[in-house]
Scaffold this motif. Sequence first.
Motif, PDB file in Angstrom:
ATOM      1  N   THR A  67     -45.885 -57.180  19.117  1.00  0.00           N
ATOM      2  CA  THR A  67     -44.990 -56.304  19.880  1.00  0.00           C
ATOM      3  C   THR A  67     -43.583 -56.878  20.034  1.00  0.00           C
ATOM      4  O   THR A  67     -42.725 -56.251  20.641  1.00  0.00           O
ATOM      5  N   GLY A  68     -43.367 -58.087  19.515  1.00  0.00           N
ATOM      6  CA  GLY A  68     -42.044 -58.682  19.610  1.00  0.00           C
ATOM      7  C   GLY A  68     -41.728 -59.231  20.988  1.00  0.00           C
ATOM      8  O   GLY A  68     -40.580 -59.520  21.299  1.00  0.00           O
ATOM      9  N   GLY A  69     -42.723 -59.363  21.820  1.00  0.00           N
ATOM     10  CA  GLY A  69     -42.519 -59.886  23.164  1.00  0.00           C
ATOM     11  C   GLY A  69     -43.803 -60.452  23.708  1.00  0.00           C
ATOM     12  O   GLY A  69     -44.789 -60.603  22.986  1.00  0.00           O
ATOM     13  N   ALA A  70     -43.806 -60.749  24.984  1.00  0.00           N
ATOM     14  CA  ALA A  70     -44.985 -61.322  25.625  1.00  0.00           C
ATOM     15  C   ALA A  70     -45.510 -60.382  26.698  1.00  0.00           C
ATOM     16  O   ALA A  70     -44.742 -59.673  27.352  1.00  0.00           O
ATOM     17  N   PHE A  83     -43.854 -42.400  16.901  1.00  0.00           N
ATOM     18  CA  PHE A  83     -43.560 -43.734  17.420  1.00  0.00           C
ATOM     19  C   PHE A  83     -44.446 -44.068  18.616  1.00  0.00           C
ATOM     20  O   PHE A  83     -44.746 -43.204  19.441  1.00  0.00           O
ATOM     21  N   LEU A  84     -44.826 -45.340  18.698  1.00  0.00           N
ATOM     22  CA  LEU A  84     -45.547 -45.868  19.846  1.00  0.00           C
ATOM     23  C   LEU A  84     -44.618 -46.856  20.542  1.00  0.00           C
ATOM     24  O   LEU A  84     -44.198 -47.840  19.938  1.00  0.00           O
ATOM     25  N   ALA A  85     -44.286 -46.563  21.792  1.00  0.00           N
ATOM     26  CA  ALA A  85     -43.417 -47.456  22.567  1.00  0.00           C
ATOM     27  C   ALA A  85     -44.297 -48.447  23.323  1.00  0.00           C
ATOM     28  O   ALA A  85     -45.341 -48.086  23.871  1.00  0.00           O
ATOM     29  N   VAL A  86     -43.851 -49.703  23.328  1.00  0.00           N
ATOM     30  CA  VAL A  86     -44.583 -50.781  23.995  1.00  0.00           C
ATOM     31  C   VAL A  86     -43.632 -51.497  24.945  1.00  0.00           C
ATOM     32  O   VAL A  86     -42.569 -51.970  24.518  1.00  0.00           O
ATOM     33  N   ALA A  87     -43.987 -51.558  26.223  1.00  0.00           N
ATOM     34  CA  ALA A  87     -43.200 -52.308  27.206  1.00  0.00           C
ATOM     35  C   ALA A  87     -43.836 -53.680  27.375  1.00  0.00           C
ATOM     36  O   ALA A  87     -45.027 -53.782  27.664  1.00  0.00           O
ATOM     37  N   ASN A  88     -43.042 -54.728  27.158  1.00  0.00           N
ATOM     38  CA  ASN A  88     -43.500 -56.106  27.342  1.00  0.00           C
ATOM     39  C   ASN A  88     -43.021 -56.598  28.698  1.00  0.00           C
ATOM     40  O   ASN A  88     -41.828 -56.540  29.005  1.00  0.00           O
ATOM     41  N   TYR A  89     -43.952 -57.079  29.517  1.00  0.00           N
ATOM     42  CA  TYR A  89     -43.633 -57.493  30.882  1.00  0.00           C
ATOM     43  C   TYR A  89     -42.656 -58.664  30.919  1.00  0.00           C
ATOM     44  O   TYR A  89     -41.646 -58.607  31.613  1.00  0.00           O
ATOM     45  N   ASN A  90     -42.953 -59.725  30.195  1.00  0.00           N
ATOM     46  CA  ASN A  90     -42.070 -60.901  30.197  1.00  0.00           C
ATOM     47  C   ASN A  90     -40.794 -60.593  29.426  1.00  0.00           C
ATOM     48  O   ASN A  90     -40.835 -60.045  28.350  1.00  0.00           O
ATOM     49  N   ARG A  91     -39.679 -60.908  29.995  1.00  0.00           N
ATOM     50  CA  ARG A  91     -38.352 -60.689  29.427  1.00  0.00           C
ATOM     51  C   ARG A  91     -37.940 -59.219  29.343  1.00  0.00           C
ATOM     52  O   ARG A  91     -36.874 -58.905  28.832  1.00  0.00           O
ATOM     53  N   GLY A  92     -38.793 -58.308  29.744  1.00  0.00           N
ATOM     54  CA  GLY A  92     -38.434 -56.896  29.769  1.00  0.00           C
ATOM     55  C   GLY A  92     -38.169 -56.289  28.406  1.00  0.00           C
ATOM     56  O   GLY A  92     -37.467 -55.294  28.299  1.00  0.00           O
ATOM     57  N   VAL A  94     -38.730 -54.176  24.983  1.00  0.00           N
ATOM     58  CA  VAL A  94     -39.408 -52.948  24.587  1.00  0.00           C
ATOM     59  C   VAL A  94     -39.463 -52.904  23.068  1.00  0.00           C
ATOM     60  O   VAL A  94     -38.474 -53.206  22.401  1.00  0.00           O
ATOM     61  N   ALA A  95     -40.613 -52.528  22.532  1.00  0.00           N
ATOM     62  CA  ALA A  95     -40.767 -52.371  21.085  1.00  0.00           C
ATOM     63  C   ALA A  95     -41.082 -50.915  20.794  1.00  0.00           C
ATOM     64  O   ALA A  95     -41.781 -50.253  21.560  1.00  0.00           O
ATOM     65  N   VAL A  96     -40.556 -50.411  19.688  1.00  0.00           N
ATOM     66  CA  VAL A  96     -40.886 -49.069  19.215  1.00  0.00           C
ATOM     67  C   VAL A  96     -41.496 -49.247  17.831  1.00  0.00           C
ATOM     68  O   VAL A  96     -40.817 -49.644  16.895  1.00  0.00           O
ATOM     69  N   LEU A  97     -42.805 -48.974  17.750  1.00  0.00           N
ATOM     70  CA  LEU A  97     -43.545 -49.185  16.515  1.00  0.00           C
ATOM     71  C   LEU A  97     -43.751 -47.860  15.787  1.00  0.00           C
ATOM     72  O   LEU A  97     -44.057 -46.838  16.425  1.00  0.00           O
ATOM     73  N   PRO A  98     -43.591 -47.850  14.470  1.00  0.00           N
ATOM     74  CA  PRO A  98     -43.841 -46.610  13.719  1.00  0.00           C
ATOM     75  C   PRO A  98     -45.322 -46.242  13.780  1.00  0.00           C
ATOM     76  O   PRO A  98     -46.192 -47.099  13.658  1.00  0.00           O
ATOM     77  N   HIS A  99     -45.593 -44.954  13.984  1.00  0.00           N
ATOM     78  CA  HIS A  99     -46.953 -44.462  14.143  1.00  0.00           C
ATOM     79  C   HIS A  99     -47.181 -43.356  13.110  1.00  0.00           C
ATOM     80  O   HIS A  99     -46.376 -42.448  12.982  1.00  0.00           O
TER      81      HIS A  99
END
Length: 108
Positions: A67-70, A83-92, A94-99
């Motif tokens: 996800t490019g984050g933690a 697209f699937l959006a992913v929110a990463n808690y640490n460092r805030g 956000v990743a947008v992955l192709p779906h």
Amino acid sequence: VLQAVGAGGAVAGRADNPAFLLANERHAKLYVAHEVDVGVVDVFDIDRETGDLRPPSDVGSRGPVDTGGASPCHLALDATGRFLAVANYNRGAVAVLPHDNECGTLAL
């Protein structure tokens, strides 16, 4: 721990520290965000008759997707299903992955 149970009750796959689950009824998929230091998302197949989950390796997925984050903590599909959006808690982060809206897998 989320366990995918196959035929005869055998554990067919697992997801460590699943923080967020998102069901996709159209494609009978379950997207799982693993809240770990190197955040990943998995896609499980849902058996429409039994509700059993099959691990990502059984559905043509590329396995866990970074996800490019933690600590990913939320997932959402956009209205087009592309697209699937992913929110990463640490460092805030956000990743947008192709779906792939045709089959429900992550199209990387």
